[in-house]
Scaffold this motif. Structure first.
Motif, mmCIF file in Angstrom:
data_model
loop_
_atom_site.group_PDB
_atom_site.id
_atom_site.type_symbol
_atom_site.label_atom_id
_atom_site.label_comp_id
_atom_site.label_asym_id
_atom_site.label_seq_id
_atom_site.Cartn_x
_atom_site.Cartn_y
_atom_site.Cartn_z
ATOM 1 N N GLU A 17 0.830 -1.214 0.000
ATOM 2 C CA GLU A 17 0.000 0.000 0.000
ATOM 3 C C GLU A 17 0.861 1.259 0.000
ATOM 4 O O GLU A 17 0.632 2.190 -0.769
ATOM 5 C CB GLU A 17 -0.943 -0.005 1.206
ATOM 6 N N HIS A 20 2.770 1.569 -3.373
ATOM 7 C CA HIS A 20 1.880 2.010 -4.441
ATOM 8 C C HIS A 20 1.579 3.503 -4.317
ATOM 9 O O HIS A 20 1.583 4.240 -5.303
ATOM 10 C CB HIS A 20 0.576 1.198 -4.448
ATOM 11 N N ARG A 21 1.316 3.961 -3.098
ATOM 12 C CA ARG A 21 1.043 5.389 -2.895
ATOM 13 C C ARG A 21 2.249 6.224 -3.312
ATOM 14 O O ARG A 21 2.104 7.222 -4.025
ATOM 15 C CB ARG A 21 0.676 5.667 -1.438
ATOM 16 N N SER A 24 2.508 5.965 -7.297
ATOM 17 C CA SER A 24 1.386 6.507 -8.066
ATOM 18 C C SER A 24 1.106 7.975 -7.774
ATOM 19 O O SER A 24 0.533 8.673 -8.610
ATOM 20 C CB SER A 24 0.126 5.678 -7.830
ATOM 21 N N GLU A 25 1.535 8.458 -6.595
ATOM 22 C CA GLU A 25 1.240 9.849 -6.238
ATOM 23 C C GLU A 25 2.466 10.754 -6.222
ATOM 24 O O GLU A 25 2.329 11.961 -6.394
ATOM 25 C CB GLU A 25 0.572 9.901 -4.857
ATOM 26 N N GLY A 32 -0.061 7.957 -11.287
ATOM 27 C CA GLY A 32 -1.325 7.448 -11.808
ATOM 28 C C GLY A 32 -1.365 5.941 -12.021
ATOM 29 O O GLY A 32 -2.396 5.410 -12.438
ATOM 30 N N ARG A 33 -0.285 5.238 -11.730
ATOM 31 C CA ARG A 33 -0.275 3.785 -11.897
ATOM 32 C C ARG A 33 -1.366 3.175 -11.011
ATOM 33 O O ARG A 33 -1.479 3.508 -9.840
ATOM 34 C CB ARG A 33 1.089 3.216 -11.515
ATOM 35 N N THR A 34 -2.131 2.273 -11.582
ATOM 36 C CA THR A 34 -3.185 1.633 -10.802
ATOM 37 C C THR A 34 -2.586 0.618 -9.839
ATOM 38 O O THR A 34 -1.479 0.126 -10.038
ATOM 39 C CB THR A 34 -4.195 0.906 -11.713
ATOM 40 N N ARG A 35 -3.343 0.296 -8.821
ATOM 41 C CA ARG A 35 -2.902 -0.714 -7.855
ATOM 42 C C ARG A 35 -2.734 -2.066 -8.556
ATOM 43 O O ARG A 35 -1.796 -2.802 -8.298
ATOM 44 C CB ARG A 35 -3.919 -0.793 -6.705
ATOM 45 N N GLU A 36 -3.659 -2.376 -9.457
ATOM 46 C CA GLU A 36 -3.583 -3.647 -10.178
ATOM 47 C C GLU A 36 -2.311 -3.714 -11.025
ATOM 48 O O GLU A 36 -1.610 -4.728 -11.023
ATOM 49 C CB GLU A 36 -4.842 -3.800 -11.043
ATOM 50 N N ALA A 37 -1.978 -2.637 -11.731
ATOM 51 C CA ALA A 37 -0.746 -2.613 -12.533
ATOM 52 C C ALA A 37 0.474 -2.717 -11.630
ATOM 53 O O ALA A 37 1.455 -3.406 -11.957
ATOM 54 C CB ALA A 37 -0.683 -1.343 -13.372
ATOM 55 N N HIS A 38 0.419 -2.054 -10.493
ATOM 56 C CA HIS A 38 1.534 -2.113 -9.543
ATOM 57 C C HIS A 38 1.751 -3.544 -9.043
ATOM 58 O O HIS A 38 2.874 -4.035 -8.985
ATOM 59 C CB HIS A 38 1.272 -1.164 -8.371
#
Length: 146
Positions: A17, A20-21, A24-25, A32-38
């Motif tokens: 988590e 990813h944050r 993506s942020e 903007g990377r999605t959690r699923e892509a990550h």
């Protein structure tokens, strides 16, 4: 390397988590990377973390995509902004190099816009033959992306 930092190549230690944050942020390359892509990216990679040895909090992350025989790409190197200047980047790179070294890879590559000095400390050099490298951008990415 500061002894208050610990390195791990065990994916179960990664705070997915938080990573990813960060990516993506806060990163310039994965915004903007999605959690699923990550999660797919992590599943196809060797994953690395640097942690505060005192409280166990994750301070940095990186991954390497490799065939395990000839080539690796180091990606998503990120250090928590509050932990920069503590040697986290150096510790994660030292751990990655140590992990990949036994594979006797022909090439290990990475891309950076702002951390050349860090990577040079670990033997990385700017390309002497950039005209030999080619890149195919995915839909919505690259110089022509709107």
């Amino acid at each position: 390397m500061p002894s208050q930092l610990s390195f791990s190549s065990d994916i179960s230690t990664i705070d997915v988590e938080t990573v990813h944050r960060w990516l993506s942020e806060e990163s310039y390359w994965a915004r903007g990377r999605t959690r699923e892509a990550h999660e797919r990216a992590m599943a196809g990679s060797r994953n690395y973390g640097v942690f505060d040895a005192g409280d166990g909090r994750q301070l940095g992350y990186a991954r390497a995509i490799t065939d395990g025989a000839t080539f690796a790409w180091i990606a998503d190197v990120f250090v928590d902004p509050e932990s920069r200047g503590r040697g986290v980047g150096k510790r994660i790179m030292a751990g990655i190099i140590e992990d990949l070294e036994p594979l006797e890879l022909k090439r290990v590559a990475l891309f950076t816009e702002d951390a050349h000095g860090l990577y040079e400390q670990f033997g990385f050099e700017q390309l002497t033959d950039p005209e030999s490298w080619m890149l195919r951008w995915g839909r919505g990415y690259g110089p022509s992306a709107v």
